[in-house]
Design a protein around this motif. Structure first.
Motif, mmCIF file in Angstrom:
data_model
loop_
_atom_site.group_PDB
_atom_site.id
_atom_site.type_symbol
_atom_site.label_atom_id
_atom_site.label_comp_id
_atom_site.label_asym_id
_atom_site.label_seq_id
_atom_site.Cartn_x
_atom_site.Cartn_y
_atom_site.Cartn_z
ATOM 1 N N VAL A 61 29.887 46.767 38.610
ATOM 2 C CA VAL A 61 30.358 45.470 38.119
ATOM 3 C C VAL A 61 31.455 45.712 37.093
ATOM 4 O O VAL A 61 31.742 46.847 36.702
ATOM 5 C CB VAL A 61 29.206 44.665 37.481
ATOM 6 C CG1 VAL A 61 28.112 44.409 38.490
ATOM 7 C CG2 VAL A 61 28.652 45.396 36.265
ATOM 8 N N VAL A 62 32.074 44.616 36.659
ATOM 9 C CA VAL A 62 33.149 44.717 35.672
ATOM 10 C C VAL A 62 32.553 44.501 34.283
ATOM 11 O O VAL A 62 31.827 43.521 34.070
ATOM 12 C CB VAL A 62 34.236 43.657 35.954
ATOM 13 C CG1 VAL A 62 35.341 43.723 34.891
ATOM 14 C CG2 VAL A 62 34.818 43.856 37.347
ATOM 15 N N ASP A 63 32.827 45.409 33.379
ATOM 16 C CA ASP A 63 32.366 45.241 31.993
ATOM 17 C C ASP A 63 33.319 44.266 31.303
ATOM 18 O O ASP A 63 34.357 44.661 30.777
ATOM 19 C CB ASP A 63 32.349 46.603 31.280
ATOM 20 C CG ASP A 63 31.824 46.488 29.854
ATOM 21 O OD1 ASP A 63 31.199 45.444 29.547
ATOM 22 O OD2 ASP A 63 32.040 47.418 29.056
ATOM 23 N N TYR A 64 32.951 43.001 31.320
ATOM 24 C CA TYR A 64 33.888 41.969 30.854
ATOM 25 C C TYR A 64 33.116 40.842 30.159
ATOM 26 O O TYR A 64 33.033 39.716 30.658
ATOM 27 C CB TYR A 64 34.678 41.441 32.060
ATOM 28 C CG TYR A 64 35.817 40.524 31.723
ATOM 29 C CD1 TYR A 64 36.779 40.874 30.791
ATOM 30 C CD2 TYR A 64 35.932 39.292 32.364
ATOM 31 C CE1 TYR A 64 37.825 40.024 30.495
ATOM 32 C CE2 TYR A 64 36.979 38.432 32.081
ATOM 33 C CZ TYR A 64 37.915 38.805 31.138
ATOM 34 O OH TYR A 64 38.948 37.963 30.845
ATOM 35 N N PRO A 65 32.532 41.129 29.008
ATOM 36 C CA PRO A 65 31.706 40.120 28.320
ATOM 37 C C PRO A 65 32.494 38.912 27.818
ATOM 38 O O PRO A 65 31.902 37.865 27.549
ATOM 39 C CB PRO A 65 31.098 40.904 27.152
ATOM 40 C CG PRO A 65 32.036 42.057 26.927
ATOM 41 C CD PRO A 65 32.572 42.412 28.274
ATOM 42 N N TRP A 89 40.214 38.870 34.732
ATOM 43 C CA TRP A 89 40.765 40.013 33.980
ATOM 44 C C TRP A 89 42.255 40.163 34.280
ATOM 45 O O TRP A 89 43.063 40.332 33.359
ATOM 46 C CB TRP A 89 40.005 41.284 34.362
ATOM 47 C CG TRP A 89 40.335 42.454 33.474
ATOM 48 C CD1 TRP A 89 39.684 42.858 32.351
ATOM 49 C CD2 TRP A 89 41.439 43.368 33.643
ATOM 50 N NE1 TRP A 89 40.287 43.947 31.799
ATOM 51 C CE2 TRP A 89 41.391 44.293 32.575
ATOM 52 C CE3 TRP A 89 42.461 43.499 34.568
ATOM 53 C CZ2 TRP A 89 42.302 45.325 32.419
ATOM 54 C CZ3 TRP A 89 43.386 44.533 34.420
ATOM 55 C CH2 TRP A 89 43.308 45.435 33.356
ATOM 56 N N MET A 90 42.627 40.093 35.555
ATOM 57 C CA MET A 90 44.041 40.187 35.927
ATOM 58 C C MET A 90 44.819 38.995 35.362
ATOM 59 O O MET A 90 45.919 39.161 34.800
ATOM 60 C CB MET A 90 44.181 40.237 37.449
ATOM 61 C CG MET A 90 43.581 41.469 38.103
ATOM 62 S SD MET A 90 44.504 42.992 37.807
ATOM 63 C CE MET A 90 45.908 42.758 38.905
ATOM 64 N N HIS A 91 44.250 37.812 35.517
ATOM 65 C CA HIS A 91 44.884 36.586 35.032
ATOM 66 C C HIS A 91 45.230 36.684 33.542
ATOM 67 O O HIS A 91 46.309 36.268 33.109
ATOM 68 C CB HIS A 91 43.924 35.413 35.299
ATOM 69 C CG HIS A 91 44.196 34.170 34.535
ATOM 70 N ND1 HIS A 91 45.334 33.408 34.702
ATOM 71 C CD2 HIS A 91 43.442 33.520 33.599
ATOM 72 C CE1 HIS A 91 45.279 32.352 33.896
ATOM 73 N NE2 HIS A 91 44.155 32.402 33.215
ATOM 74 N N ARG A 92 44.338 37.269 32.778
ATOM 75 C CA ARG A 92 44.540 37.326 31.320
ATOM 76 C C ARG A 92 45.317 38.559 30.866
ATOM 77 O O ARG A 92 45.742 38.624 29.705
ATOM 78 C CB ARG A 92 43.184 37.260 30.621
ATOM 79 C CG ARG A 92 42.484 35.909 30.844
ATOM 80 C CD ARG A 92 41.121 35.849 30.198
ATOM 81 N NE ARG A 92 41.204 35.903 28.753
ATOM 82 C CZ ARG A 92 40.145 35.939 27.944
ATOM 83 N NH1 ARG A 92 38.924 35.929 28.466
ATOM 84 N NH2 ARG A 92 40.290 35.993 26.637
ATOM 85 N N PRO A 136 29.902 37.316 44.186
ATOM 86 C CA PRO A 136 31.092 36.519 43.848
ATOM 87 C C PRO A 136 31.465 36.549 42.375
ATOM 88 O O PRO A 136 32.640 36.444 42.027
ATOM 89 C CB PRO A 136 30.704 35.106 44.287
ATOM 90 C CG PRO A 136 29.656 35.282 45.309
ATOM 91 C CD PRO A 136 28.897 36.509 44.907
ATOM 92 N N ASN A 137 30.479 36.692 41.497
ATOM 93 C CA ASN A 137 30.796 36.692 40.060
ATOM 94 C C ASN A 137 31.643 37.896 39.674
ATOM 95 O O ASN A 137 32.461 37.820 38.740
ATOM 96 C CB ASN A 137 29.507 36.672 39.236
ATOM 97 C CG ASN A 137 28.624 37.881 39.500
ATOM 98 O OD1 ASN A 137 28.147 38.068 40.616
ATOM 99 N ND2 ASN A 137 28.409 38.707 38.488
ATOM 100 N N VAL A 138 31.457 39.010 40.386
ATOM 101 C CA VAL A 138 32.264 40.204 40.079
ATOM 102 C C VAL A 138 33.720 39.960 40.486
ATOM 103 O O VAL A 138 34.648 40.325 39.748
ATOM 104 C CB VAL A 138 31.693 41.444 40.793
ATOM 105 C CG1 VAL A 138 32.583 42.665 40.541
ATOM 106 C CG2 VAL A 138 30.277 41.718 40.309
ATOM 107 N N TYR A 139 33.917 39.334 41.639
ATOM 108 C CA TYR A 139 35.288 38.981 42.049
ATOM 109 C C TYR A 139 35.924 38.042 41.027
ATOM 110 O O TYR A 139 37.089 38.204 40.663
ATOM 111 C CB TYR A 139 35.261 38.331 43.433
ATOM 112 C CG TYR A 139 36.621 38.073 44.048
ATOM 113 C CD1 TYR A 139 37.545 39.102 44.219
ATOM 114 C CD2 TYR A 139 36.983 36.799 44.487
ATOM 115 C CE1 TYR A 139 38.787 38.878 44.805
ATOM 116 C CE2 TYR A 139 38.215 36.560 45.074
ATOM 117 C CZ TYR A 139 39.108 37.596 45.233
ATOM 118 O OH TYR A 139 40.345 37.370 45.802
ATOM 119 N N ALA A 141 31.899 30.956 47.913
ATOM 120 C CA ALA A 141 31.533 31.032 46.498
ATOM 121 C C ALA A 141 32.529 31.892 45.721
ATOM 122 O O ALA A 141 32.941 31.537 44.606
ATOM 123 C CB ALA A 141 30.126 31.597 46.356
ATOM 124 N N ALA A 142 32.929 33.022 46.310
ATOM 125 C CA ALA A 142 33.885 33.902 45.634
ATOM 126 C C ALA A 142 35.206 33.180 45.382
ATOM 127 O O ALA A 142 35.820 33.331 44.323
ATOM 128 C CB ALA A 142 34.119 35.157 46.476
#
Length: 555
Positions: free
Chosen positions: A12-16, A225-228, A216-219, A251-252
């Protein structure tokens, strides 16, 4: 036993600091159909030119303003199709066509040859950036893969020098979901800077889930992350192109929109490689069901389905969201009852807001009909049968009658399976309306009279047949029903009680008929049943209902 240990979990992405869970979808994205490219290449029998023209015209009619029409450098058919669109002047001024090509010089040059005469086009270049493909397919390191993307961008710029139309560049790091985020950003930024994107000359950065690899939450985390982290985000149109390998593509996509995506690439009904692309119609109807304008002309799902199936030679599953033949159909008795009550409440309240249990949208809003909503089989209940009688034939059966008649239909369905509305109505006629033996009502005369005590009363003179023999009786009561009941009891030597009576109009206008429902009890045995009568006269319909009920109750 399944050898699950062969597979490793995708991290998963570490993105709190994610913000997308608190966002809402409030407007439609830019839609781009890839039916004629991604969808077409996945067909067992790809479309011929005229089928592609028909599909293109459908997409234009539906309101798509961006349509990827193919990979013109891949084959002569693809090249010729684009030329057909140009030479037959089939591309509206407000529609931008999109063409795909790998980052190879000869393919890009061939693509621009096909584009001759097109006023505005999206040139979509791509190369795979994932760790797996870098290793086993291309045998190149990160810098070499990034250079392919940069060189492809420069080739497009070089070909533009001899091109009269306007070009929008789209770049896709193919297999984005299997690419390290920092590296994906590095490659996309290199393309962005090489292109020289500005707020007035934006670049489309398309981040595909070429293979759906995790939840889907990981996508959504990857997209946000890319957007920001993009430089000069106002110079980028952030696009997503999800596939459906795990069955969660819809859902994704919706979570990606929450995460900052501006644009969605997909197909009608999700046609595409393996388990398919995402179904743009599914997402658009989802938005519609939430009161959001999907910005597509999707009011006639039946016509869309017919063109799609004819051109692709693919069948739409009967359970496919919104389009499937069974998605607005209820077999469960409790569902049917809830739908019935919801529809009645909607009519009675005159509400402008659609709220009916089990039906997220009004089927008629997308060109579907009410008729197939409820279908009756052995799993159905009393509410479903009552719904059919009301919706199809206008008979609003009293609540107490629902089970009595549903039991009749249940026995039939247990023998043969599904029971059609026509067969249900035939049984209703046989059980109630045509119950004329041994007693058959012929005519009556209703007049006012007085009782021995001088009170006002009703006199009923009734002509009827019993086993074909014509007879008559008279009865006095406090109204026509009471008078007929008393007269029948005396003439036939029976002992009955009217438990309930209701009636309603079946049709409107001068020739309107009334339906009357009489709930009768045999006071000797306690047995009860309903009788039903119809007539242009409420009085006659109620008397016919009494005769129907007595025949059912006693004979």
């Amino acid at each position: 036993m399944l050898n699950y240990k062969r597979y490793k979990r995708v991290p998963v992405v570490d993105y709190p600091e994610r913000q997308w869970p608190n966002n809402e979808i409030k407007e439609a994205p830019i839609w781009c159909s890839v039916d004629l490219r991604d969808g077409n290449q996945a067909l067992i029998e790809p479309m011929v030119v005229e089928e592609k023209v028909e599909m293109f015209n459908l997409l234009v009619k539906l309101g798509f303003k961006e349509i990827e029409i193919g990979f013109p450098a891949a084959s002569q058919i693809e090249f010729d199709f684009l030329r057909q669109l140009v030479e037959r002047k089939l591309i509206p001024d407000d529609v931008v066509i999109q063409v795909l090509t790998q980052c190879r010089e000869h393919l890009i040059r061939r693509t621009f040859q096909a584009l001759e005469g097109v006023k505005k086009a999206v040139v979509h270049i791509y190369n795979s950036t994932s760790t797996l493909q870098r290793d086993v397919v291309f045998h190149k390191n990160m810098e070499e893969i990034k250079q392919i993307a940069v060189d492809g961008t420069k080739m497009v710029q070089e070909c533009m020098k001899d091109y009269d139309g306007q070009v929008i560049l789209e770049y896709s790091p193919e297999s984005f979901t299997g690419t390290e985020l920092e590296y994906a950003l590095e490659v996309c930024t290199a393309v962005q800077e090489t292109w020289g994107a500005t707020a007035d000359n934006k670049i489309i950065i398309n981040l595909p889930a070429t293979v759906e690899m995790t939840t889907p939450n990981v996508y959504a985390d990857q997209i946000e992350w890319m957007h920001r982290h993009f430089k000069n985000r106002d110079c980028i149109i952030l696009s997503v192109h999800p596939h459906n390998d795990r069955g969660t593509g819809i859902a994704a996509t919706e979570l990606a929109l929450l995460a900052g995506a501006d644009r969605v690439e997909g197909t009608l009904f999700g046609n595409g490689e393996r388990t398919g692309n995402i179904d743009i119609l599914n997402i658009a109807y989802n938005m519609f069901s939430q009161g959001i304008d999907p910005k597509l002309n999707i009011e006639d799902i039946k016509n869309i389905s017919e063109v799609y199936e004819r051109c692709t030679k693919m069948n739409i599953d009967p359970r496919h969201p919104y389009a499937g033949k069974l998605v607005f159909t209820a077999f469960s008795g409790s569902h049917q009852d809830a739908i019935n009550k919801g529809m009645q409440a909607l009519r009675e309240r005159g509400s402008q807001i659609w709220e009916v249990p089990y039906l997220p949208i009004d089927p008629s809003d997308i060109g579907r009909e009410y008729e197939p909503i409820v279908r009756i089989n052995s799993q159905s209940g009393k509410g479903g049968v009552a719904f059919v009688m009301d919706t199809f034939y206008g008979f609003k059966l009293p609540k107490g009658m629902h089970k009595e008649f549903a039991d009749v239909i249940q026995k039939i369905s247990e023998k043969q399976g599904e029971v059609s509305p026509e067969q249900i109505m035939d049984e209703f006629k046989k059980c109630y309306l045509e119950q004329k033996e041994p007693l058959h009502f012929k005519k009556c005369q209703i007049t006012d009279t007085e009782t021995e005590s001088g009170e006002f009363a009703t006199l009923a003179k009734v002509l009827y047949t019993e086993n074909g023999v014509e007879k008559s009786f008279e009865g006095i009561g406090n109204g026509p029903i009471d008078a007929v009941q008393r007269g029948m009891e005396e003439a036939l030597g029976i002992n009955i009680k009217v438990l309930d009576y209701s009636e309603h109009a079946l049709t409107s206008g001068s020739g309107a008929q009334a339906a009357s429902y009489i709930h009768l009890m045999d006071k000797n045995t306690g047995k009860t049943t309903y009788g039903v009568g119809i007539s242009s006269s409420v009085t006659r319909s109620s008397i016919r209902g009494i005769f129907s009920g007595v025949n059912r109750l006693l004979y």
